[in-house]
Design a protein around this motif. Structure first.
Motif, PDB file in Angstrom:
ATOM      1  N   LEU A  82       0.956  -1.025  -0.067  1.00 53.66           N
ATOM      2  CA  LEU A  82       0.087   0.049   0.023  1.00 53.66           C
ATOM      3  C   LEU A  82       0.904   1.393   0.168  1.00 53.66           C
ATOM      4  N   ALA A  83       1.730   1.406   0.617  1.00 52.38           N
ATOM      5  CA  ALA A  83       2.725   2.444   0.812  1.00 52.38           C
ATOM      6  C   ALA A  83       3.458   2.628  -0.253  1.00 52.38           C
ATOM      7  N   MET A  84       3.895   1.584  -1.028  1.00 46.89           N
ATOM      8  CA  MET A  84       4.611   1.624  -2.518  1.00 46.89           C
ATOM      9  C   MET A  84       3.547   2.075  -3.281  1.00 46.89           C
ATOM     10  N   LEU A  85       2.281   1.705  -3.190  1.00 49.54           N
ATOM     11  CA  LEU A  85       1.338   2.164  -4.429  1.00 49.54           C
ATOM     12  C   LEU A  85       1.092   3.664  -4.245  1.00 49.54           C
ATOM     13  N   LEU A  86       1.027   4.003  -3.187  1.00 50.46           N
ATOM     14  CA  LEU A  86       0.591   5.372  -2.671  1.00 50.46           C
ATOM     15  C   LEU A  86       2.071   6.336  -3.071  1.00 50.46           C
ATOM     16  N   GLY A  87       3.247   5.790  -2.961  1.00 47.73           N
ATOM     17  CA  GLY A  87       4.599   6.419  -3.242  1.00 47.73           C
ATOM     18  C   GLY A  87       4.623   6.662  -4.961  1.00 47.73           C
ATOM     19  N   VAL A  88       4.334   5.374  -5.394  1.00 47.78           N
ATOM     20  CA  VAL A  88       4.519   5.469  -7.115  1.00 47.78           C
ATOM     21  C   VAL A  88       3.379   6.581  -7.755  1.00 47.78           C
ATOM     22  N   VAL A  89       2.232   6.321  -7.091  1.00 48.03           N
ATOM     23  CA  VAL A  89       1.420   7.175  -8.011  1.00 48.03           C
ATOM     24  C   VAL A  89       1.560   8.732  -7.419  1.00 48.03           C
ATOM     25  N   LEU A  90       1.844   9.077  -6.290  1.00 44.46           N
ATOM     26  CA  LEU A  90       1.857  10.334  -5.896  1.00 44.46           C
ATOM     27  C   LEU A  90       3.152  10.814  -6.474  1.00 44.46           C
ATOM     28  N   GLY A  91       4.208   9.964  -6.633  1.00 42.24           N
ATOM     29  CA  GLY A  91       5.722  10.310  -7.113  1.00 42.24           C
ATOM     30  C   GLY A  91       5.395  10.748  -8.603  1.00 42.24           C
ATOM     31  N   VAL A  92       4.574  10.024  -9.443  1.00 47.90           N
ATOM     32  CA  VAL A  92       4.431  10.448 -10.751  1.00 47.90           C
ATOM     33  C   VAL A  92       3.710  11.901 -10.940  1.00 47.90           C
ATOM     34  N   VAL A  93       3.029  11.890 -10.252  1.00 48.97           N
ATOM     35  CA  VAL A  93       2.009  13.150 -10.133  1.00 48.97           C
ATOM     36  C   VAL A  93       3.030  14.356  -9.689  1.00 48.97           C
ATOM     37  N   LEU A  94       4.007  14.211  -8.790  1.00 47.43           N
ATOM     38  CA  LEU A  94       4.874  15.190  -8.448  1.00 47.43           C
ATOM     39  C   LEU A  94       6.063  15.336  -9.584  1.00 47.43           C
ATOM     40  N   ALA A  95       6.427  14.279 -10.080  1.00 54.70           N
ATOM     41  CA  ALA A  95       7.194  14.405 -11.156  1.00 54.70           C
ATOM     42  C   ALA A  95       6.590  15.356 -12.263  1.00 54.70           C
ATOM     43  N   VAL A  96       5.617  14.883 -12.758  1.00 57.48           N
ATOM     44  CA  VAL A  96       4.881  15.898 -13.825  1.00 57.48           C
ATOM     45  C   VAL A  96       4.639  17.308 -13.320  1.00 57.48           C
ATOM     46  N   MET A  97       4.399  17.646 -12.086  1.00 56.86           N
ATOM     47  CA  MET A  97       4.169  18.877 -11.392  1.00 56.86           C
ATOM     48  C   MET A  97       5.627  19.650 -11.630  1.00 56.86           C
ATOM     49  N   ARG A  98       6.492  19.005 -11.134  1.00 52.30           N
ATOM     50  CA  ARG A  98       8.082  19.342 -11.211  1.00 52.30           C
ATOM     51  C   ARG A  98       8.511  19.712 -12.580  1.00 52.30           C
TER      52      ARG A  98
END
Length: 315
Positions: A82-98
């Protein structure tokens, strides 16, 4: 001038000496054998030391499949997924925002990554677990209202602490993967009339997966081990299950060995899965796919049975 005469062949003429066959001699790597000998001796001494140590191996065998240990391993795996799923989804969103040209989005993403990468995971876990010292209740108006102590359970604190921290690292991994895709791909997609969001979803991200997948697998295995920190906030994962049992039977070292075996088993299984996932995404590249472990073993067995070839000559 006399015209040049054409030669009928380049073979040996009568009377010429035949070439001597090349006798290829393989290079002797004595240093490798010496190093291998030292390693084998060190391993033998290590095994001998543990075999003669004051460890009750019967207790280790009895508790490997204990209900508390198995349940703790299942909870470790669940919180990791669950933590990895949260990290991957939010990480991709943050990368696009960055990578966005919007200064607000890029600044917020940079601030998020700066905070969560700059503070230890254990500190973040305690921040979430003790959030009731700052907020007594969770008040979302007519939607939801409850006491913070009832909301911020050890499971939720562990999920937020691990997942949000992992998102900061996954954002940088995803950003590196996106930047690895040639800019011409994006320009060609825009020339065809595709929007930026559709270009990212259909063109950029599928190609970036080849760069994103390997470090993501490493992050997952690292998350599996980092999850042991949540024992500090009373979440009953594998390490806490082992310490709970050792507090009752006083078999501290034996229970640590049991926990170690379980961690090694879990990481080995997911390491094999990571290997085949990387091999899957390596398809389509110019280089041939790497051999699987079974193919490597088969190749070594064949090479041991057949004579070695050096420069095309049997030795």
């Amino acid at each position: 001038m006399e015209p040049a005469r054409a030669t009928k062949g380049t073979g040996p003429r009568p009377g010429d000496e035949l070439p001597v066959p090349i006798k290829a001699v393989p290079v002797r790597h004595y240093g490798r054998w010496v190093g291998a000998g030292f390693v084998l001796v060190a391993l033998a001494l290590l095994v001998w030391a543990f075999a003669g140590a004051d460890v009750n191996w019967g207790v280790v065998g009895d508790f490997l499949d204990h209900d508390t240990i198995v349940e703790g391993a299942a909870k470790t795996l669940w919180i990791t997924l669950l933590a990895m799923l949260l990290g991957v989804v939010l990480g991709v969103v943050l990368a696009v925002m960055r990578l966005s040209s919007n200064p607000v989005l890029s600044s917020v993403a940079w601030g998020y990554i700066w905070f969560f990468r700059g503070t230890p995971v254990l500190v973040q876990l305690f921040l979430w677990y003790n959030l009731s010292f700052v907020f007594d209740t969770v008040n979302l108006g007519p939607i939801y209202k409850n006491e913070m102590n009832d909301v911020m359970t050890p499971f939720l604190a562990a999920l937020l602490g691990l997942g949000l921290n992992e998102a900061a690292y996954m954002a940088e991994i995803a950003r590196a993967g996106i930047l690895s895709v040639d800019q011409g791909q994006t320009e060609a997609a825009h020339a065809l009339g595709m929007s930026s969001a559709k270009t990212t979803r259909r063109i950029v991200l599928p190609q970036a997966m080849r760069v994103i997948i390997p470090p993501t697998g490493n992050e997952f295995i690292n998350m599996l081990k980092t999850s042991s920190l949540v024992y500090a906030i009373q979440y009953d994962e594998l390490f806490r299950a082992g310490t709970t049992i050792s507090a009752r039977n006083l078999a501290v070292m034996e229970m640590l060995i049991v926990v170690t075996v379980w961690y090694l088993l879990l990481t080995t299984v997911f390491s094999i899965g990571q290997y085949y996932l990387e091999r899957h995404y390596a398809r389509g590249s110019n280089r041939p796919l790497p051999d699987t472990p079974l193919q490597r073993v088969r190749a070594h067995l064949v090479s041991l049975r057949s004579p070695s070839q050096v420069g095309g000559t049997s030795v």
